[in-house]
Design an enzyme around this catalytic site. Structure first.
Site, PDB file in Angstrom:
ATOM      1  N   CYS A   1       0.897  -1.304   0.014  1.00 33.47           N
ATOM      2  CA  CYS A   1       0.028   0.119  -0.030  1.00 33.47           C
ATOM      3  C   CYS A   1       1.094   1.196   0.081  1.00 33.47           C
ATOM      4  CB  CYS A   1      -0.894  -0.026   1.174  1.00 33.47           C
ATOM      5  SG  CYS A   1      -2.167   1.667   1.103  1.00 33.47           S
TER       6      CYS A   1
ATOM      7  N   LYS B   1       0.892  -9.621  -1.580  1.00 33.39           N
ATOM      8  CA  LYS B   1       0.895  -8.623  -2.398  1.00 33.39           C
ATOM      9  C   LYS B   1       1.903  -7.326  -2.188  1.00 33.39           C
ATOM     10  CE  LYS B   1      -2.037  -5.565  -5.164  1.00 33.39           C
ATOM     11  NZ  LYS B   1      -1.207  -4.457  -5.427  1.00 33.39           N
TER      12      LYS B   1
ATOM     13  N   HIS C   1       3.246  -5.551  -7.802  1.00 35.03           N
ATOM     14  CA  HIS C   1       2.990  -4.312  -8.668  1.00 35.03           C
ATOM     15  C   HIS C   1       4.528  -3.829  -9.020  1.00 35.03           C
ATOM     16  CE1 HIS C   1       0.711  -0.328  -8.949  1.00 35.03           C
ATOM     17  NE2 HIS C   1       1.904  -0.293  -9.527  1.00 35.03           N
TER      18      HIS C   1
ATOM     19  N   GLY D   1      -6.301  -3.635 -11.326  1.00 30.67           N
ATOM     20  CA  GLY D   1      -7.064  -2.685 -10.252  1.00 30.67           C
ATOM     21  C   GLY D   1      -7.816  -1.717 -10.900  1.00 30.67           C
ATOM     22  N   ARG D   2      -7.380  -0.441 -10.928  1.00 32.95           N
ATOM     23  CA  ARG D   2      -8.084   0.795 -11.249  1.00 32.95           C
ATOM     24  C   ARG D   2      -8.897   0.665 -12.738  1.00 32.95           C
ATOM     25  NH1 ARG D   2      -3.659   5.025 -11.538  1.00 32.95           N
ATOM     26  NH2 ARG D   2      -2.608   2.955 -12.044  1.00 32.95           N
TER      27      ARG D   2
END
Length: 340
Positions: A107, A147, A176, A231-232
């Site tokens: 995050c 993640k 990511h 994701g987005r």
């Protein structure tokens, strides 16, 4: 050493995996159901359960597991750094029908990483080693997944952390390809995702700017990853998981008429909490989704600008009608391909 636990069955065992990335305030039960209506990914991940010495399982996040009728496996994500509390929470979560326990080590929100959780953990490989050792012992009959990003502000600890992931038999790594400090800007290091695929024993999901089926194919081919996590871009285009499967089967990608996008916006508006939400909050909630939808509809940004100026339900929906129903032959723009 091979993975200890097998991952849940995918929808199409002969195709690479697809997953919807966990997104705070987005990937709740309702959004999972909406996505499933347009074509489920293989795996869902919850918003993160915050873990500390006074934490209890958040009931709204838990609903994404206990009331989930999408038929797809749901991984429960945790964020925290207190080892006894992470272990306690993981054991609690294993009492529910979860696909596995996922630890958030990526995050990028400053208020999160400043507490040494999420992406902040990447600064401390020794801590990661201790956390994963304890979690692996606690979660021994379900997948334990991670993640993460490729680093905090550089990639100095990248290989060290990959080796820790191997040491503790992690079952799935979602990676990511940006650092925490990159947030969502700049180039995604698909080359480092490819390095991770070579180095770790578990399947790797490639994550970061997978904005279209074409990009997904390119990233799979460049990285050798077991699948992609979106994701987005899935907010702006909930059809993306179906489109990725079409592309993987060498089928033409079905265009999405803008009238379907208008129906999708209606579906998002009908969130189950709608009746108790003041109009202003509902409009704000919908705008969070429209920030992504607007760019897929109109890459010039006019729709986005006008949408942000609306204040009431009537203004917002009048604008959506004007933009989306004006020409019934128009379809959703497919995001441009990467030059990877």
């Amino acid at each position: 050493m091979s993975s200890q636990v097998s991952l849940p069955q995918s929808l199409h065992p002969y195709l690479p995996l697809t997953a919807l990335a966990p997104m705070q305030d987005v990937t709740n039960l309702w959004f999972m159901k909406v996505i499933a209506h347009y074509g489920s990914p293989d795996y869902f991940f919850t918003e993160y359960f915050r873990v500390n010495d006074t934490s209890r399982l958040n009931r709204n996040i838990l609903a994404a597991i206990t009331e989930n009728d999408t038929g797809r496996p749901v991984f429960a994500q945790m964020i925290g750094e207190s080892i006894p509390d992470l272990v306690r929470t993981a054991i609690d979560l294993c009492r529910y029908n979860i696909a596995g326990v996922d630890l958030n080590m990526g995050c990028p929100a400053p208020r999160i990483y400043r507490k040494n959780v999420g992406g902040g953990l990447l600064l401390s490989p020794e801590k990661v080693d201790r956390i994963l050792a304890e979690l692996r012992q606690a979660v021994n009959d379900r997948p334990l997944t991670v993640k993460m990003r490729v680093g905090f502000e550089n990639t100095d600890n990248f290989y060290k952390i990959l080796d820790i992931i191997n040491r503790h038999n992690i079952d799935l790594l979602s990676l990511h390809g940006r650092t925490v400090k990159d947030m969502y800007h700049g180039a995604v290091r698909y080359d480092l995702i490819a390095e991770a695929v070579r180095r770790v024993d578990c399947p790797v999901l490639a994550n970061g700017n997978i904005n279209s089926a074409k990009t997904a194919i390119e990233v799979l081919s460049q990285t050798g990853a077991a699948g992609v996590m979106v994701g987005r871009w899935a907010i702006g285009n909930p059809w993306i998981f179906n489109q990725i499967r079409q592309a993987l089967r060498f089928e033409p990608i079905a265009p999405v008429p803008l009238v379907e996008v208008r129906n999708y916006i209606d579906r998002l508006w009908q969130t189950p909490t709608a009746a108790t939400m003041p109009e202003r909050s509902r409009v704000g909630y919908l705008k969070m989704f429209l920030n992504y939808i607007a760019l897929s509809v109109d890459t010039e940004g006019h729709f986005l600008r006008l949408m942000r100026q609306t204040q009431t339900e009537i203004e917002l929906f009048n604008l959506c009608d004007r933009v989306l129903l004006d020409d019934l032959t128009k379809t959703l723009a497919l995001a441009p391909s990467l030059s990877v």
